[in-house]
Design a protein around this motif. Structure first.
Motif, PDB file in Angstrom:
ATOM      1  N   LYS A 154      11.438  10.951  -1.370  1.00  0.00           N
ATOM      2  CA  LYS A 154      10.369  11.909  -0.980  1.00  0.00           C
ATOM      3  C   LYS A 154      10.859  12.702  -0.008  1.00  0.00           C
ATOM      4  N   LYS A 155      11.426  12.276   1.311  1.00  0.00           N
ATOM      5  CA  LYS A 155      12.060  13.204   2.111  1.00  0.00           C
ATOM      6  C   LYS A 155      12.855  14.240   1.703  1.00  0.00           C
ATOM      7  N   GLN A 163      10.107   9.931  -5.907  1.00  0.00           N
ATOM      8  CA  GLN A 163       9.298  10.347  -4.640  1.00  0.00           C
ATOM      9  C   GLN A 163       8.306   9.398  -4.372  1.00  0.00           C
ATOM     10  N   ASN A 164       7.742   8.649  -5.702  1.00  0.00           N
ATOM     11  CA  ASN A 164       6.430   8.220  -5.489  1.00  0.00           C
ATOM     12  C   ASN A 164       7.079   6.645  -5.485  1.00  0.00           C
ATOM     13  N   GLN A 165       8.236   6.243  -5.242  1.00  0.00           N
ATOM     14  CA  GLN A 165       8.607   4.876  -5.311  1.00  0.00           C
ATOM     15  C   GLN A 165       9.606   4.707  -4.053  1.00  0.00           C
ATOM     16  N   ASN A 166       9.947   5.804  -3.215  1.00  0.00           N
ATOM     17  CA  ASN A 166      11.045   5.671  -2.238  1.00  0.00           C
ATOM     18  C   ASN A 166      10.953   6.809  -1.168  1.00  0.00           C
ATOM     19  N   ASP A 167      10.489   6.455  -0.040  1.00  0.00           N
ATOM     20  CA  ASP A 167      10.496   7.470   1.108  1.00  0.00           C
ATOM     21  C   ASP A 167      11.717   8.275   1.387  1.00  0.00           C
ATOM     22  N   THR A 168      12.825   7.863   1.158  1.00  0.00           N
ATOM     23  CA  THR A 168      14.187   8.583   1.309  1.00  0.00           C
ATOM     24  C   THR A 168      13.984   9.817   0.541  1.00  0.00           C
ATOM     25  N   GLY A 175       4.679  17.333   1.801  1.00  0.00           N
ATOM     26  CA  GLY A 175       4.418  15.944   1.425  1.00  0.00           C
ATOM     27  C   GLY A 175       3.126  15.611   0.835  1.00  0.00           C
ATOM     28  N   ASN A 176       2.325  16.709   1.030  1.00  0.00           N
ATOM     29  CA  ASN A 176       0.615  16.316   0.458  1.00  0.00           C
ATOM     30  C   ASN A 176       0.407  16.440  -0.973  1.00  0.00           C
ATOM     31  N   TYR A 189       3.427  18.412  -5.440  1.00  0.00           N
ATOM     32  CA  TYR A 189       3.400  18.140  -3.887  1.00  0.00           C
ATOM     33  C   TYR A 189       3.864  19.579  -3.151  1.00  0.00           C
TER      34      TYR A 189
END
Length: 277
Positions: A76-77, A69-74, A246-247, A242
């Protein structure tokens, strides 16, 4: 919002330490995540971050990936998808926080993952934490499905006490069949899943996975570990948790985690076992 687990489901989870929630995600959603897995793996390969070990070629060629999640927005979502947080909230009974994530490839001809308890690594105080293991494709005993020892979450953390001759290798967590605190039956349960199923289990539940004995099938999955928002201390990623928006949330580090590590075998003994990627 409709609950993901019925009262009967929650009772099963509390008693057995695990449960399978069917059809949480659609198959096309899982196909998209598998494509992201491929992209992340290719980036690591092209950046020479993957070193193949001749003793365990497939395990080292397709290693597990952590905190994507720290490397890729998809990713993380996907991690903060409301479905994941609602399931974790139903299990924990409180608003959850993500401790961390893991992407598993489980390639063909890879070994069994040794039995372990996740809270040995999470180090949560209080120890209220759960895992959501999202199945990206069909899994069964042949291609490396998960396996559990039901009710094992009720007896705390265990030390290592089985030899490397055990079918699940050098165990990272003890299962002493002579221990009077363990259930007499101590049956291993092997589960089967379809794409989009979510397997949930307590942070103290003893679990592992079978070896992938197929010639050409992967057993990809995405695991998310949750604790409660009012957790006092955490060892793993204590400074990088998190919330559902996502904070990043910071907590105190569990400085007594070394006491947990005392349960493990001496480093020299652990090193006698083969590396698991």
């Amino acid at each position: 919002m409709v609950a993901f687990l019925s009262k009967e489901d929650l009772d099963f989870f509390k008693n057995e330490g695990y449960f399978i929630i069917r059809n949480v995600y659609k198959s096309e959603e899982m196909t998209k995540i598998k494509q992201v897995f491929k992209k992340l793996w290719l980036e690591k390969f092209l950046n020479d971050e993957i070193i193949v070990d001749a003793k365990l070629p497939m395990e080292s060629l397709f290693p597990t990936m952590h905190e994507v999640q720290n490397q890729n927005d998809t990713m993380k979502k996907f991690m903060i998808d409301n479905r994941n947080f609602e399931i974790a909230k139903e299990l924990l009974g409180e608003e959850p926080l993500v401790i961390g994530t893991t992407c598993f490839f489980k390639g063909p001809q890879t070994k069994a993952l040794p039995f372990h308890q996740d809270n040995i690594d999470n180090g949560c105080i209080p120890s209220n934490n759960v895992a959501l293991w999202i199945s990206l494709e069909e899994t069964n005993k042949d291609n490396g499905s998960l396996c559990f020892i039901p009710k094992s979450h009720k007896f705390g953390l265990f030390s290592i006490n089985l030899s490397s001759a055990h079918p699940y290798g050098v165990l990272t967590t003890a299962i002493n069949e002579d221990n009077p605190n363990l259930p007499e039956d101590m049956q291993i349960v092997h589960i089967e899943t379809q794409p989009g199923d979510v397997v949930v289990f307590d942070g103290n539940t003893i679990h592992g996975s079978n070896g992938n004995n197929t010639l050409n099938k992967f057993r990809r999955s995405f695991a998310i570990h949750f604790t409660t928002s009012d957790v006092e201390k955490v060892f793993s990623n204590f400074n990088n948790l998190y919330d559902r928006k996502g904070n990043i949330v910071k907590k105190k580090v569990n400085k007594d985690h070394g006491l947990i590590r005392d349960l493990l075998l001496p480093a020299g003994e652990v090193n006698k076992g083969e590396k698991i990627y």
